[in-house]
Design an enzyme around this catalytic site. Structure first.
Site, short mmCIF file in Angstrom:
data_model
loop_
_atom_site.label_atom_id
_atom_site.label_comp_id
_atom_site.label_asym_id
_atom_site.label_seq_id
_atom_site.Cartn_x
_atom_site.Cartn_y
_atom_site.Cartn_z
N ASP A 190 0.82 -1.21 0.00
CA ASP A 190 0.00 0.00 0.00
C ASP A 190 0.86 1.26 0.00
O ASP A 190 2.06 1.22 0.31
CB ASP A 190 -0.94 0.02 1.21
CG ASP A 190 -0.19 0.11 2.54
OD1 ASP A 190 0.81 -0.62 2.71
OD2 ASP A 190 -0.61 0.89 3.41
N GLU B 67 0.17 -1.22 5.64
CA GLU B 67 1.23 -0.81 6.57
C GLU B 67 1.12 0.67 6.89
O GLU B 67 1.37 1.09 8.04
CB GLU B 67 2.60 -1.12 5.95
CG GLU B 67 3.78 -0.93 6.90
CD GLU B 67 4.40 0.47 6.89
OE1 GLU B 67 5.29 0.72 7.71
OE2 GLU B 67 3.97 1.31 6.07
#
Length: 433
Positions: free
Chosen positions: A106, A200
């Site tokens: 991400d 994350e």
């Protein structure tokens, strides 16, 4: 272009921005777009065991130990053994440790990750015009570290998006390392585990990480910055939500009656140290970070991040915020301010110190390539911090990306290529432990 750069340019064009507001896992469905691609690419390499967690968006791959002679694998290292006092042969079988490499898919929320248009700029010094039409200039004066990259090639955007080197540079480097070992069975390496995680950037990257499936003894996250940086100290982190209740009265009749929640919020923030913010601190210095504020007369809200490397100072920071709330309530003689503080993660240093050989493996691999290695504190967090507290020692390695979470994010081609060789070197050194 090299394999790692081809991969990186492909990955950054896929929008994988996470979103802390959704409450789902993964937080955005579009992260599956990259996960599916990575799964397919790993399978296409011929890796026998690749796992795609389609519910939570994790990708795992497993490379057996390779003795480097004929491409075969072995789980155990053996020698001739020795005899005990009774003349019986004693086994000297030693089970090698399994090593993992982890990166997150991400990208951050501060700047959009959609429609990323990467381009490679041979850097000759001075400013870089990212977008002439919108007059977006990447200024060497504002980012003086650019001078270190004269004569190298930088990957930048058109200035309207982030690049996504955090952490698609790490993803690309791990994938390039994996492809190298598959293509070169003559090169020895230990038993390797690969993992790519979602979310994350919103602190949820390890929420559904399957440690039992991953089955590694130790690992590295590849999620850092400038070439040569090794990290095993990170912030202790917490978030704070401050809610302020006011009282609305018509302005013409408000004297000694109205309590403007927005103004009370300003009073509250003024009780925190003015120079202990991200813009005023560096190194091991902690901070209070006001990330969001909203307010009307009847209600106001402040959102903070609390950070410090030192656990005692971290606890003191949380207490200071509580005391500030008490002071405001005492001033007004009623409970106007309510707050909630939640810890996010802790400094992984205490979990890594018993495993400093991991730092030495990385330092040795860098030294071999002529890369000056330096240990620096992470001014942020990493999946590795939470994984270390979950029982998987997991320091962090650099990627060659800089200015993360910014429209001025960039990555150095030559540094990314070197990092692939660093990962290969670590895997080879781990075999010989």
């Amino acid at each position: 272009m090299s394999d790692v750069i081809d991969r990186f340019l492909e990955y950054v064009r896929i929008d994988t921005q996470s979103d802390e507001e959704t409450g789902t896992s993964p937080s955005t469905a579009k992260q599956h777009d990259l996960a599916k691609l990575l799964y397919e690419q790993l399978c296409a390499m011929g890796i026998e065991r690749v796992v795609y967690d389609k519910e939570h968006c994790y990708v795992y791959a497993f490379l057996p130990e390779n003795d480097g002679v004929d491409g075969g694998s072995a789980d155990l290292e053996k020698d001739a053994g020795s005899r005990n006092e009774g003349g019986e042969k004693e086994s000297s079988v030693k089970k090698r440790k399994k090593l993992g490499f982890i990166a997150h898919m991400d990208t951050a929320m501060e700047v959009t990750g959609a429609n990323v248009k990467p381009r490679i700029v041979p850097y000759e010094g001075g400013d870089i015009v990212l977008n002439e039409e919108k007059n977006i200039i990447f200024s060497q004066q504002e980012f003086p570290e650019l001078a270190q990259y004269i004569g190298k090639d930088l990957i930048v955007t058109d200035g309207t998006t982030l690049l996504g080197a955090d952490d698609k540079a790490g993803v690309a480097e791990i994938m390039a390392m994996t492809a190298f070992f598959v293509k070169h069975p003559e090169v020895s390496h230990g038993e390797l585990r690969i993992a790519f995680t979602p979310d994350e950037e919103i602190g949820s990257g390890t929420d559904h990480f399957d440690l039992k499936l991953f089955d590694a003894d130790c690992a590295y996250t590849v999620d850092g910055g400038a070439l040569g940086e090794l990290e095993y100290e990170n912030f202790n982190a917490a978030s704070a939500e401050v809610e302020i209740c006011g009282r609305s009265v018509h302005p013409g009749d408000a004297k000694d009656k109205m309590i403007n929640a927005s103004l009370v919020a300003m009073e509250y923030h003024a009780l925190l140290p003015e120079t202990e913010t991200p813009a005023h601190t560096e190194g091991y210095e902690g901070f209070y970070h006001l990330t969001d504020m909203s307010g009307e007369i009847e209600r106001a809200n402040l959102s903070y991040l609390i950070r410090d490397h030192d656990r005692e100072r971290f606890e003191q920071r949380k207490e200071r915020m509580r005391k500030a709330a008490e002071e405001i309530n005492t001033r007004y003689g009623q409970e106007l301010v309510r707050m909630k503080i939640e810890d996010s993660y802790y400094n992984m240093c205490e979990k890594i110190k018993p495993h400093l050989e991991l730092i030495e493996y990385a330092r040795g691999a860098m030294d071999e390539l002529g890369i000056p290695a330096k240990t620096v504190p992470i001014r942020g967090g990493t999946d590795g911090a939470r994984l270390s507290y979950m029982g998987l020692p997991c320091p962090n390695l650099c990627t060659g990306g800089r200015n993360c979470h910014s429209r001025f994010e960039y990555a150095c081609v030559q540094d990314m290529e070197l990092m692939v060789n660093v990962l290969i070197g670590i895997a080879k050194r781990f075999l010989c432990e």
